[in-house]
Design an enzyme around this catalytic site. Structure first.
Site, short mmCIF file in Angstrom:
data_model
loop_
_atom_site.label_atom_id
_atom_site.label_comp_id
_atom_site.label_asym_id
_atom_site.label_seq_id
_atom_site.Cartn_x
_atom_site.Cartn_y
_atom_site.Cartn_z
N ARG A 179 10.32 -1.38 -3.65
CA ARG A 179 10.81 -0.26 -4.48
C ARG A 179 12.07 -0.62 -5.27
O ARG A 179 12.94 0.23 -5.49
CB ARG A 179 11.10 0.99 -3.62
CG ARG A 179 9.92 1.58 -2.93
CD ARG A 179 8.82 2.07 -3.87
NE ARG A 179 7.69 2.48 -3.08
CZ ARG A 179 6.72 1.62 -2.69
NH1 ARG A 179 6.74 0.35 -3.08
NH2 ARG A 179 5.73 2.05 -1.95
N SER A 229 7.74 10.51 -2.06
CA SER A 229 8.53 10.22 -0.85
C SER A 229 10.01 10.38 -1.16
O SER A 229 10.52 9.77 -2.10
CB SER A 229 8.28 8.79 -0.39
OG SER A 229 6.94 8.65 0.03
N GLU A 299 14.96 7.38 -1.49
CA GLU A 299 14.23 6.70 -2.57
C GLU A 299 14.45 7.46 -3.88
O GLU A 299 14.57 6.86 -4.94
CB GLU A 299 12.73 6.65 -2.24
CG GLU A 299 11.90 6.03 -3.35
CD GLU A 299 10.44 5.81 -2.97
OE1 GLU A 299 10.12 5.75 -1.76
OE2 GLU A 299 9.61 5.72 -3.89
#
Ligand SMILES: Cc1cc2nc3c(=O)[nH]c(=O)nc-3n(C[C@H](O)[C@H](O)[C@H](O)COP(=O)(O)OP(=O)(O)OC[C@H]3O[C@@H](n4cnc5c(N)ncnc54)[C@H](O)[C@@H]3O)c2cc1C
Length: 304
Positions: A179, A229, A299
């Protein structure tokens, strides 16, 4: 008497920007969480030249600027943000296929890229069908699902540096990790990406797309406003599992709720504010740390 100071919009237009300019545009409708106050100025570039103009204009006036894709990984403050927000979505969105290579503009929808690849018998982006971002956002975030990551399929990225120079970066230069990518640490604009894909039967590839889409619908609240998320997966574990095990499914602050279907998704049940989201995140992080000694890492990116 001195002349009145021109508005940001007038000033950017005078600098030669051809695209759409929206002063004080509310950003909530530009995010999948449907949260966020206004941008001082939202600008939608008509082309790459507009981006060059905007970056030079911002630099000369010391005006802060940010890039907005589909707003599917963002939490924006209720007060909104100062400066310029450049929205690259549904512009710079051409998708072209040459042999095993697919090139897509930053503003193309990532699911549309996945569908095009499948229809052309190219495998490697089936996971992207359920990621509701732009190609630009997917590259910057190295978006992924299970073992699949955007970076794994990238051959090259077309990048506009903040000084207006346009460069092509190969896969290794992009420094993709979980990520993350170099683009999160390098000011500039992702203009597009070239994906290196594998040939396959269109029907088989489409079947895999359908399988992943069905799995998501069963496990994630994909039809409710969220940012996907909220947390990165902690090493060797899953944020959703920890939040669930802490007994936090259904925990609510204001109109923001931890999903009962997937605990790493927080749902805006209607009219939730940024303050609701931040307060719920604080509660979840404190409770998971208290019960399991794990520090959850966000995130979702916060704009204020
Ligand atoms: C229902 C749902 C499911 C999701 N599932 C997944 C999933 O499975 N896997 C996953 O990884 N993510 C998932 N996400 C999160 C999100 O979709 C991804 O992170 C996506 O890649 C973000 O793309 P975006 O265009 O919305 O970017 P935005 O949220 O608009 O921006 C994200 C970041 O990228 C920057 N950026 C955007 N475009 C550019 C550009 N052209 N140039 C430079 N910087 C740019 C922004 O400034 C910001 O820093 C999900 C989200 C939702 C709502």
């Amino acid at each position: 008497m001195s002349a009145p100071t021109p508005s940001l919009a007038d000033s950017l237009r005078t600098a030669g920007f051809k695209g759409e300019l929206r002063p004080h545009k509310l950003l909530a409708p530009c995010t999948t969480w449907q949260i966020g106050g206004p941008a001082e100025l939202l600008a939608v570039p008509a082309n790459v030249d507009d981006l060059v103009v905007a970056l030079a204009w911002a630099a000369s006036g010391s005006i802060s600027w940010r890039l907005l894709g589909n707003g599917s990984n963002l939490l924006i403050h209720d007060r909104g943000v100062r400066g310029l927000v450049l929205r690259v979505r549904k512009v710079l969105d051409e998708i072209k296929v040459h042999g095993r290579r697919l090139t897509a503009g930053a503003g193309a929808s990532f699911p549309a890229v996945a569908r095009t690849a499948a229809a052309r018998g190219l495998a490697g982006l089936q996971f992207a069908a359920g990621i509701p971002g732009t190609v630009g956002g997917a590259v910057v975030m190295n978006a992924g699902w299970h073992q699949f990551e955007t970076g794994n399929a990238i051959a090259a990225v077309d990048f506009l540096q903040s000084n207006g120079h346009r460069i092509t970066m190969d896969h290794d230069q992009c420094k993709f990790t979980y990520r993350s990518s170099l683009f999160q640490r390098t000011p500039g604009v992702v203009l597009g990406a070239t994906f290196q894909l594998e040939p396959g039967e269109p029907a088989d590839i489409q079947a895999e797309v359908d399988e992943y889409t069905t799995a998501r619908k069963l496990n994630q609240p994909v039809d409710r406003p969220s940012c996907g998320s909220v947390y990165l997966q902690p090493p060797g574990d899953f944020a959703g599992r920890l939040i669930d095990a802490a007994g936090l499914k259904g925990r609510r602050v204001g109109a923001m709720e931890v999903s009962r279907l997937h605990a790493n998704f927080f749902i805006n049940t209607g009219g939730a504010t940024c303050a609701d989201a931040l307060a719920l995140m604080d509660q979840v992080e404190q409770e998971v740390a208290r019960q399991f000694g794990v520090e959850l890492v966000r995130e979702v990116e916060f704009w204020q």
